[in-house]
Scaffold this motif. Structure first.
Motif, mmCIF file in Angstrom:
data_model
loop_
_atom_site.group_PDB
_atom_site.id
_atom_site.type_symbol
_atom_site.label_atom_id
_atom_site.label_comp_id
_atom_site.label_asym_id
_atom_site.label_seq_id
_atom_site.Cartn_x
_atom_site.Cartn_y
_atom_site.Cartn_z
ATOM 1 N N PHE A 1 0.841 -1.204 0.000
ATOM 2 C CA PHE A 1 0.000 0.000 0.000
ATOM 3 C C PHE A 1 0.877 1.255 0.000
ATOM 4 O O PHE A 1 0.668 2.182 -0.793
ATOM 5 N N ASN A 2 1.900 1.271 0.869
ATOM 6 C CA ASN A 2 2.797 2.436 0.940
ATOM 7 C C ASN A 2 3.577 2.617 -0.359
ATOM 8 O O ASN A 2 3.740 3.736 -0.849
ATOM 9 N N ASN B 1 1.187 3.878 -3.096
ATOM 10 C CA ASN B 1 0.865 5.268 -2.805
ATOM 11 C C ASN B 1 1.971 6.194 -3.290
ATOM 12 O O ASN B 1 1.718 7.237 -3.899
ATOM 13 N N TYR C 1 2.199 6.049 -7.263
ATOM 14 C CA TYR C 1 1.110 6.820 -7.878
ATOM 15 C C TYR C 1 1.315 8.308 -7.619
ATOM 16 O O TYR C 1 1.058 9.148 -8.494
ATOM 17 N N GLY C 2 1.824 8.628 -6.445
ATOM 18 C CA GLY C 2 2.092 10.028 -6.097
ATOM 19 C C GLY C 2 3.019 10.729 -7.070
ATOM 20 O O GLY C 2 2.908 11.938 -7.293
ATOM 21 N N THR D 1 0.676 11.772 -10.262
ATOM 22 C CA THR D 1 -0.671 12.353 -10.118
ATOM 23 C C THR D 1 -0.913 13.543 -11.050
ATOM 24 O O THR D 1 -2.036 13.743 -11.498
ATOM 25 N N ASP E 1 -8.431 7.719 -5.454
ATOM 26 C CA ASP E 1 -8.621 8.397 -4.166
ATOM 27 C C ASP E 1 -9.573 7.590 -3.265
ATOM 28 O O ASP E 1 -9.280 7.348 -2.097
ATOM 29 N N MET F 1 -7.629 4.302 -2.227
ATOM 30 C CA MET F 1 -6.571 4.484 -1.224
ATOM 31 C C MET F 1 -7.152 4.840 0.151
ATOM 32 O O MET F 1 -6.655 4.377 1.175
ATOM 33 N N THR F 2 -8.203 5.652 0.148
ATOM 34 C CA THR F 2 -8.853 6.019 1.411
ATOM 35 C C THR F 2 -9.477 4.778 2.042
ATOM 36 O O THR F 2 -9.355 4.543 3.245
ATOM 37 N N GLN G 1 -6.696 2.536 3.448
ATOM 38 C CA GLN G 1 -6.167 3.127 4.682
ATOM 39 C C GLN G 1 -7.120 2.861 5.855
ATOM 40 O O GLN G 1 -6.679 2.530 6.958
ATOM 41 N N LEU H 1 -5.447 -2.916 -5.095
ATOM 42 C CA LEU H 1 -4.142 -2.280 -5.300
ATOM 43 C C LEU H 1 -3.579 -2.653 -6.674
ATOM 44 O O LEU H 1 -2.950 -1.831 -7.343
#
Length: 200
Positions: A49-50, A53, A56-57, A60, A100, A103-104, A107, A139
């Motif tokens: 997940f990290n 994230n 993808y970051g 964006t 979004d 990922m939310t 989390q 994911l």
């Protein structure tokens, strides 16, 4: 994320990183001797997940409502979002919106102590494996979207080695424990076969 800081789980993560460093990913994903399968899957799920994230970051700015009005992985695969609680009927939305939501949602699962207990000796719930499978399946869709729609940007940023290593680790992990249905992996089937054939 509080989950990562329990000392035993931290040790497990360190073990994963050390075996990754050896370059043998097939070996790196195997359950370490004497460890609890649920815990191993939990630690790695948080790690993936990290990683996703972060990956993808980096792109964006290229993944916008205009560039990606639907969440897709190539022309043949389109994903609609539903989380079963807030959004029961799958909705069509742009890729950034979908990711979004996704990922939310992930989390929230990871932060739920009843699902991902951070204390030693607190048992994992009976439905842990099915929750983990759903998280990993979702994911995977982010990897699939990045590869299909944004690989040019990844290459411009010189992130492709990072993306490939992360994805290869992810795929070997889900294959080792049979966590994602083959049908779900179809959008990246060729890439998966290519990554696997180098390690035979």
């Amino acid at each position: 994320n509080p989950f990562l800081f329990c000392s035993h789980q931290y040790e497990l993560l360190k073990h994963a990183e050390a075996t990754l460093g050896s370059g043998n990913l097939r070996q790196a994903v195997m359950l370490p001797e004497g460890e609890d399968l649920n815990e191993w899957i939990a630690v790695n799920t948080v790690d993936f997940f990290n990683q996703i994230n972060m990956l993808y970051g980096t792109i964006t700015e290229f993944c916008t409502e205009a560039s990606c009005p639907v969440m897709s992985a190539g022309p043949r695969y389109e994903y609609h979002w539903a989380d079963g609680t807030n959004i029961k009927k799958p909705i069509k939305c742009s890729a950034p919106k979908y990711i979004d939501y996704l990922m939310t949602w992930v989390q929230d699962q990871l932060d739920d102590e009843t699902l991902f207990p951070s204390k030693i000796g607190v048992p994992f719930p009976k439905n842990f494996m099915s929750v983990a499978k759903t998280i990993l399946k979702r994911l995977f869709r982010v990897y699939a979207h990045i590869y299909h729609q944004h690989f040019d940007s990844v290459m411009q940023l010189q992130e492709e080695a990072h993306l490939n290593t992360s994805f290869k680790h992810f795929i070997f992990f889900v294959q080792e424990f049979n966590l994602i249905d083959r049908r779900e992996l179809a959008p990246l089937q060729e890439l998966i076969e290519k990554l696997g054939s180098k390690d035979r």
